[in-house]
Design an enzyme around this catalytic site. Structure first.
Site, PDB file in Angstrom:
ATOM      1  N   GLY A   6      48.731  31.996  43.773  1.00 26.56           N
ATOM      2  CA  GLY A   6      48.729  31.791  45.218  1.00 26.56           C
ATOM      3  C   GLY A   6      47.401  32.155  45.835  1.00 26.56           C
ATOM      4  N   ALA A   7      46.706  33.101  45.200  1.00 24.77           N
ATOM      5  CA  ALA A   7      45.441  33.557  45.758  1.00 24.77           C
ATOM      6  C   ALA A   7      44.595  34.144  44.642  1.00 24.77           C
ATOM      7  CB  ALA A   7      45.695  34.621  46.833  1.00 24.77           C
ATOM      8  N   MET A   8      43.295  34.220  44.872  1.00 21.87           N
ATOM      9  CA  MET A   8      42.389  34.700  43.827  1.00 21.87           C
ATOM     10  C   MET A   8      41.296  35.556  44.440  1.00 21.87           C
ATOM     11  SD  MET A   8      41.308  34.825  40.751  1.00 21.87           S
ATOM     12  CE  MET A   8      39.796  35.692  40.329  1.00 21.87           C
ATOM     13  N   GLU A  63      46.185  43.822  37.658  1.00 22.46           N
ATOM     14  CA  GLU A  63      47.323  43.233  38.376  1.00 22.46           C
ATOM     15  C   GLU A  63      48.426  44.244  38.682  1.00 22.46           C
ATOM     16  OE1 GLU A  63      46.847  40.732  39.803  1.00 22.46           O
ATOM     17  OE2 GLU A  63      45.314  39.654  38.680  1.00 22.46           O
ATOM     18  N   GLU A 109      45.021  41.137  47.201  1.00 19.63           N
ATOM     19  CA  GLU A 109      43.702  40.591  46.840  1.00 19.63           C
ATOM     20  C   GLU A 109      42.580  41.521  47.279  1.00 19.63           C
ATOM     21  OE1 GLU A 109      43.804  38.288  44.796  1.00 19.63           O
ATOM     22  OE2 GLU A 109      45.855  37.613  45.134  1.00 19.63           O
ATOM     23  N   GLU A 120      39.377  32.252  37.235  1.00 20.64           N
ATOM     24  CA  GLU A 120      40.136  33.153  36.379  1.00 20.64           C
ATOM     25  C   GLU A 120      41.252  32.364  35.685  1.00 20.64           C
ATOM     26  OE1 GLU A 120      42.430  36.376  38.101  1.00 20.64           O
ATOM     27  OE2 GLU A 120      41.946  37.675  36.424  1.00 20.64           O
ATOM     28  N   HIS A 162      41.987  44.271  44.855  1.00 18.62           N
ATOM     29  CA  HIS A 162      41.165  43.819  43.716  1.00 18.62           C
ATOM     30  C   HIS A 162      39.661  43.916  43.996  1.00 18.62           C
ATOM     31  CE1 HIS A 162      44.081  42.316  40.912  1.00 18.62           C
ATOM     32  NE2 HIS A 162      44.532  41.350  41.680  1.00 18.62           N
ATOM     33  N   ASN A 175      38.216  36.419  44.187  1.00 21.84           N
ATOM     34  CA  ASN A 175      36.763  36.270  44.064  1.00 21.84           C
ATOM     35  C   ASN A 175      36.074  37.287  44.974  1.00 21.84           C
ATOM     36  OD1 ASN A 175      37.291  33.626  42.725  1.00 21.84           O
ATOM     37  ND2 ASN A 175      37.982  33.114  44.781  1.00 21.84           N
TER      38      ASN A 175
HETATM   39 ZN   LIG Z   1      46.085  40.025  41.476  1.00 24.44          ZN
END
Ligand SMILES: [Zn+2]
Length: 867
Positions: free
Chosen positions: A285-287, A344, A322, A150, A325, A289
């Protein structure tokens, strides 16, 4: 994606309005072809930092075409074929647009085809595309591989239609060393040992999803796991770190059933992994997926030796963010990057809501007020933008991951939930999830569903707060029978559109009363509230509204007199509004100082921490001014007695929020050069150097921070040795950051010099410069400008246009503005200058406050030697 840029964002706010564009101006791929399924097979060569791949893409050609254009960046193609079409197309790459155009000799008829491409690419050193993270172990240096796509870096891993609306299914097969663990979105479907100690790992087919959510990771990993509601939930860490993974695993196990209930939809994949990578990014910091959330270690692992109470909360809310999401973003995805706030803002709101469910004692909605405040600082100045802003290309998309998108987004969602009521809001979200699962949406799809479930339609209010930038100002004046609210716009500089108008939902109550009144204030229609005689009104009671409140002089004085009787949320609201209104000249600066002087033990730790934070911020602005001594005396008079009560050591069973207050007080007292605190920290550091178990995680953090800030060369060398010898990457990262925090200018320079060496892992090096910028913004910016190429090579593409402006934003020196302008013209493309514009606005604002408000404080302090 969880942005770290937020940390900068709080300081930042803008002057060169970037060119905005309409949907028709978007830089997107032609719509003659869409992808249906990708079958990817690839082999990384971790040592050489290269990989080879082949992909078979099932595509639908919608009309007769002689060209197929797709995204590809830093890839080379060795063979391209299209099923049933004879002859290979010619291939032309456009490095600027990151596309490959396949031109066919004869036009292709509409229909389904398989496009096969054999290709090769690079393994990067920073988090973009397929990347490597190196770390030390007792058995020597190791390298792990991960991906980060991303917003638009899947194209560095495979040729693809790299746009969120072009969802497809994916099957990934990787050939990796036999001893490594490979992780992707889906569980492993088949594995086969190969010659040369390699193995081929094939993952199950993914659901239909956007390309930016694909994930792959591989290394010397271990996994801890638990079945939760039929889902295999795991945490994947580098070998030896499983004990540090338990905390996050527990959090995930709490949160998953909560979300399944809230969204009214089962988690759609058979497994969910939280994957930890060593090091850090400047951008995130984090994603999220799908099924394989990636975290940098410090956002996922808890090491009881060194982690603080704040770290635990940080990990919990990041996991909650996360995981939200997985539904909001992954299952239902915005159609284009101008809807990124929908991902977000929603996840940022949900991180508080879900965590609050399991940890009410953390009082996270009070913490959310600090997040809203961060957004309001940006939103009051030039360079702000509407929550929903036109996004032309991927550069602008990068910039959209900012405090407006995250923090204003969450604040507006909270206000809307408050307005519709919790049940109606959840019903709307459930309907939205159901209607759009595996699909894409625009923001109005959500408003439409909420309008159906809510007794009061939300679209109008929602449009006012998402389609225009800025903050409503509610002016409160006394009337014969109560109060009148009128609406205006709050700006910190004169660049705002003063005629903006909002329909603002307002909750008002009288101090001490149970009943509350709800109403709507707008520019055209003032709202009147009746009040019992002598009642003290609180507007924005509970502080869920996104606006500033300006009381007239009489009401202001009444509230100040009863400050200690207010609920903590309203005390925070008054302090935050007081600072903003004072800094910007709407009311005397001294109103907020008088409130701060009322801080007493027994008030909520978050309120006291807010007071300490405000004193710290003002002390920074006082740097080099003669009035600083008197201001510090005021600061110590307010904070000293609080610290005496809170003390250095946690008492058994104390309110967990007290440890946060303790950390903040120590931080502020250190900033005020409080000699007793510095001496006591040094003493503890000496003990720590003899026995590293002598300090708890929280205290260790404070002691090291104070000692590092006030370090002499000997101490700095000690810290440097600790950084070099640190065994865990969490610790290593922490020590390198500390090296950048020295107030001694020569030592700060030595920290900057380290950035250009190979000593610290590459992902940590820019963070050292960011650490220096905290005390020496100009020095850190000058350094980044002077070493532009070297620094740029360390940064992932997504953060290149934001990094240097972020360093400068802490400055209050008008001379920095000219330097930043030169830098921007030379290095930042015109569509990606929002961060630079925000930095300019922040510096200008800080210089204004220093020039205009500090003298006001000086005069007040002369008359208030005692509080
Ligand atoms: Zn986010």
């Amino acid at each position: 994606m969880k942005s770290l840029a937020i940390a900068f964002g709080i300081l930042i706010a803008c002057a060169l309005q970037p060119a905005l564009a309409q949907a028709s101006q978007r830089v997107v791929l032609p719509d003659n072809v869409t992808p249906l399924h990708y079958e990817i097979s690839f082999t990384p060569d971790a040592a050489a930092k290269t990989f080879t791949g082949s992909v078979k893409i099932d595509i639908e050609v919608h009309r007769q075409s002689s060209e197929i254009k797709l995204n590809a960046a830093d890839l080379t193609f060795s063979r391209v074929t299209l099923s049933t079409v004879a002859g290979a197309p010619t291939v032309a790459f456009d490095p600027a647009l990151e596309t490959a155009t396949l031109a066919f000799a004869t036009p292709i008829a509409p229909g389904r085809y398989v496009l096969s491409i054999d290709y090769a690419g690079k393994i990067n050193d920073n988090a973009a595309g397929l990347f490597a993270l190196d770390y030390d172990t007792a058995g020597g240096a190791k390298r792990a591989l991960f991906t980060q796509f991303e917003n638009s870096d899947a194209r560095r891993f495979l040729p693809c239609w790299d746009e969120p609306a072009l969802k497809a299914t994916f099957t990934l097969t990787a050939t990796v060393p036999g001893g490594e663990m490979a992780v992707s979105n889906m569980p492993i479907a088949a594995q086969q040992a190969l010659a040369d100690g390699l193995k081929r790992v094939q993952f199950a087919e993914s659901p239909k999803m956007s390309s930016y959510l694909l994930f792959f990771g591989s290394g010397d990993f271990e996994r801890v796991s638990r079945m939760v509601n039929g889902v295999d939930v795991g945490v994947v860490v580098k070998r030896g770190d499983t004990a540090q993974a338990q905390y996050a695993l527990d959090a995930a196990a709490h949160i998953l059933p909560y979300y399944e209930g809230y969204f009214g939809a089962k988690y759609p994949l058979p497994k969910l992994d939280l994957v930890a990578g060593p090091g850090q990014s400047q951008f995130f910091g984090a994603m999220e997926n799908w099924g394989a959330i990636f975290f940098f270690e410090r956002d996922l692992l808890i090491d009881p030796r060194i982690s603080t109470e704040g770290d635990k909360r940080g990990v919990y809310v990041t996991v909650a963010h996360e995981m939200a999401h997985q539904w909001f973003g992954d299952l239902v995805t915005m159609e284009w990057w101008d809807g990124i706030w929908l991902n977000e803002g929603f996840a940022s709101w949900m991180e508080y809501k879900s965590t609050n469910q399991f940890h009410p004692e953390w009082n996270l909605w009070l913490r959310a007020q600090a997040s809203k405040e961060g957004a309001m600082r940006t939103d009051a100045r030039a360079g702000t933008h509407p929550i929903i802003q036109p996004i032309v290309d991927v550069l602008q998309a990068n910039e959209a991951f900012d405090t407006i998108t995250y923090s204003k987004g969450q604040a507006v969602i909270r206000m809307l939930e408050n307005y519709t009521g919790e049940d109606a809001f959840r019903a709307g979200v459930r309907a939205y999830m159901k209607a759009h699962a595996y699909g894409n949406t625009v923001t109005d799809d959500l408003w439409a569903d909420l309008d159906k479930t809510s007794a009061t339609p939300v679209s109008n209010v929602a449009h006012d707060f998402t389609l225009q930038a800025g903050i409503p100002l509610i002016r409160v004046t006394s009337t014969r029978h109560g109060i009148r609210l009128t609406q205006d716009r709050f700006t910190a500089d004169d660049t705002g559109n003063a005629s903006a108008s909002w329909r603002v939902p307002v909750i008002e109550k009288a101090l001490g009363a149970k009943a509350e009144w709800r109403g709507m204030a707008s520019r055209d229609k003032p709202a009147d509230f009746a009040l019992p005689k002598g009642a003290v009104p609180i507007v924005n009671a509970g502080q869920a509204g996104y606006f500033r409140t300006l009381y007239d002089k009489t009401l202001s004085a009444k509230l100040a007199a009863r400050f200690r009787a207010l609920a903590p949320a309203d005390q925070l609201g008054l302090l935050n509004d007081g600072r903003a209104l004072g800094y910007s000249g709407y009311q005397p600066m001294t109103n907020v100082l008088a409130l701060m002087a009322q801080a007493r033990t027994g008030m909520h730790p978050y309120v006291l921490a807010n007071v300490a934070g405000q004193i710290e911020a003002l002390d920074r602005l006082y740097r080099g001014l003669p009035g600083r001594t008197a201001f510090r005396a005021y600061g110590l008079r307010v904070l000293g007695p609080l610290f005496v009560q809170v003390g250095w050591k946690a008492r058994p069973g104390e309110d967990p929020n007290l440890s946060q207050l303790r950390s903040q007080l120590l931080d502020t007292l250190s900033q005020l050069d409080d000699s007793a605190v510095i001496a006591a920290a040094r003493q503890r550091f000496v003990a720590y150097m003899k026995n590293s178990d002598s300090l708890s995680g929280d205290l260790r953090d404070s002691v090291l921070s104070i000692v590092a800030a006030h370090a002499d060369a000997t101490t700095w060398d000690q810290l440097h040795a600790l950084a070099r010898n640190a065994k865990s990457s969490l610790e290593k990262h922490q020590f390198y950051i500390l090296l950048g925090s020295a107030h001694d200018r020569a030592l700060a320079q030595r920290a900057l010099d380290l950035v250009l060496t190979d000593e610290a892992p590459v992902t940590m090096r820019p963070a050292i410069a960011a650490s220096v910028s905290d005390y020496y913004p100009d020095m850190a910016f000058d350094f980044a400008a002077a070493h532009f190429d070297a620094i740029n090579a360390m940064l992932e593409p997504d953060s290149r246009n934001e990094f240097a402006p972020g360093l400068a934003a802490g400055s209050f020196d008008p001379a920095t503005l000219a330097k930043l302008q030169v830098y921007t013209e030379a290095h930042i493309p015109p569509t990606a200058r929002q961060s630079a514009v925000k930095a300019v606005a922040t510096i200008t604002y800080s210089a204004m406050v220093r020039g205009k408000r500090l003298p006001e404080i000086d005069r007040w302090l002369k008359g208030h030697r005692r509080r």
